[in-house]
Design an enzyme around this catalytic site. Structure first.
Site, PDB file in Angstrom:
ATOM      1  N   ASP A  74       0.865  -1.190   0.000  1.00 60.50           N
ATOM      2  CA  ASP A  74       0.000   0.000   0.000  1.00 60.50           C
ATOM      3  C   ASP A  74       0.894   1.230   0.000  1.00 60.50           C
ATOM      4  OD1 ASP A  74      -1.703   2.219   0.954  1.00 60.50           O
ATOM      5  OD2 ASP A  74      -3.187   0.639   1.292  1.00 60.50           O
TER       6      ASP A  74
ATOM      7  N   GLU B 272     -12.217   3.538  -1.174  1.00 62.11           N
ATOM      8  CA  GLU B 272     -11.476   4.448  -2.051  1.00 62.11           C
ATOM      9  C   GLU B 272     -11.317   3.886  -3.467  1.00 62.11           C
ATOM     10  OE1 GLU B 272      -7.730   5.657  -0.210  1.00 62.11           O
ATOM     11  OE2 GLU B 272      -6.909   6.004  -2.208  1.00 62.11           O
TER      12      GLU B 272
ATOM     13  N   HIS C 269     -10.192  -5.790  -2.724  1.00 59.02           N
ATOM     14  CA  HIS C 269      -8.842  -5.981  -2.183  1.00 59.02           C
ATOM     15  C   HIS C 269      -8.893  -6.236  -0.690  1.00 59.02           C
ATOM     16  CE1 HIS C 269      -9.729  -1.635  -2.136  1.00 59.02           C
ATOM     17  NE2 HIS C 269      -9.012  -1.575  -1.026  1.00 59.02           N
TER      18      HIS C 269
HETATM   19  P1  5GP Z   1      -9.844   1.308   0.392  1.00 64.48           P
HETATM   20  O1  5GP Z   1     -10.412   1.302  -1.003  1.00 64.48           O
HETATM   21  O2  5GP Z   1      -9.626  -0.085   0.936  1.00 64.48           O
HETATM   22  O3  5GP Z   1     -10.627   2.177   1.327  1.00 64.48           O
HETATM   23  O4  5GP Z   1      -8.396   1.992   0.306  1.00 64.48           O
HETATM   24  C1  5GP Z   1      -7.575   1.814  -0.817  1.00 64.48           C
HETATM   25  C2  5GP Z   1      -6.128   1.675  -0.397  1.00 64.48           C
HETATM   26  O5  5GP Z   1      -5.359   1.639  -1.583  1.00 64.48           O
HETATM   27  C3  5GP Z   1      -5.589   2.833   0.461  1.00 64.48           C
HETATM   28  O6  5GP Z   1      -4.981   2.303   1.632  1.00 64.48           O
HETATM   29  C4  5GP Z   1      -4.587   3.524  -0.449  1.00 64.48           C
HETATM   30  O7  5GP Z   1      -3.443   3.991   0.242  1.00 64.48           O
HETATM   31  C5  5GP Z   1      -4.203   2.437  -1.452  1.00 64.48           C
HETATM   32  N1  5GP Z   1      -3.903   2.968  -2.764  1.00 64.48           N
HETATM   33  C6  5GP Z   1      -4.671   3.831  -3.489  1.00 64.48           C
HETATM   34  N2  5GP Z   1      -4.093   4.091  -4.684  1.00 64.48           N
HETATM   35  C7  5GP Z   1      -2.935   3.367  -4.701  1.00 64.48           C
HETATM   36  C8  5GP Z   1      -1.896   3.223  -5.679  1.00 64.48           C
HETATM   37  O8  5GP Z   1      -1.926   3.802  -6.754  1.00 64.48           O
HETATM   38  N3  5GP Z   1      -0.873   2.400  -5.360  1.00 64.48           N
HETATM   39  C9  5GP Z   1      -0.818   1.720  -4.169  1.00 64.48           C
HETATM   40  N4  5GP Z   1       0.242   0.925  -3.955  1.00 64.48           N
HETATM   41  N5  5GP Z   1      -1.776   1.835  -3.220  1.00 64.48           N
HETATM   42  C10 5GP Z   1      -2.819   2.659  -3.502  1.00 64.48           C
END
Ligand code: 5GP
Length: 130
Positions: free
Chosen positions: A29, A88, A93
């Protein structure tokens, strides 16, 4: 249009890769709660994890289990915590987060700011242990 995570799995956007097979991909992440915070995704593009077909869903957790074992070996921690949010990025995932204490899995915590070298070193250590 492909999700950002599909583009990562396809190598079109760079990531700190941990592990990959035909159907799944794991990478660090970019805004980690802890060193070794990893995301595990199915390559199949489905937004909500509970909308995955059973085989892909079960395979995702089996793949996450292997990755978690690698994290536990490579990163000093008491446990590897699991979270599913998807608030997000609309691509299913699993978050795997090395924990020292319960509060380490609070997504309101300040995220770590790591250098590319630190990310690279962590990814290499975990990848070698998976
Ligand atoms: P969620 O959708 O589970 O609420 O959060 C998405 C997660 O993906 C977040 O912890 C964010 O830091 C991570 N994330 C978002 N965009 C990217 C990216 O482009 N690359 C990586 N490695 N992580 C990402």
């Amino acid at each position: 249009m492909a999700t950002i995570f599909s583009m990562i799995a396809a190598g079109q956007i760079p990531s700190y890769k941990i592990a990959e097979d035909e159907n799944y991909y794991a990478f660090l992440d970019i805004n980690p709660l802890a060193k070794g915070h990893t995301l595990v995704i199915p390559k199949k593009e489905v937004d909500y994890i509970f909308d995955l077909d059973d085989a892909t869903y079960e395979g995702l957790w089996a793949f996450a289990k292997k990755v978690a074992a690698g994290i536990k070996t490579a990163i000093p921690c008491k446990r590897v915590g699991v979270a599913v949010l998807g608030m997000e990025v609309p691509h299913a995932h699993i978050h795997l987060v090395p924990l020292q204490k319960e509060g380490d899995l609070n997504f309101r915590n300040k995220k770590l700011s790591l250098t590319p070298e630190e990310f690279q070193e962590i990814a290499q250590k975990i990848a070698a242990a998976v």
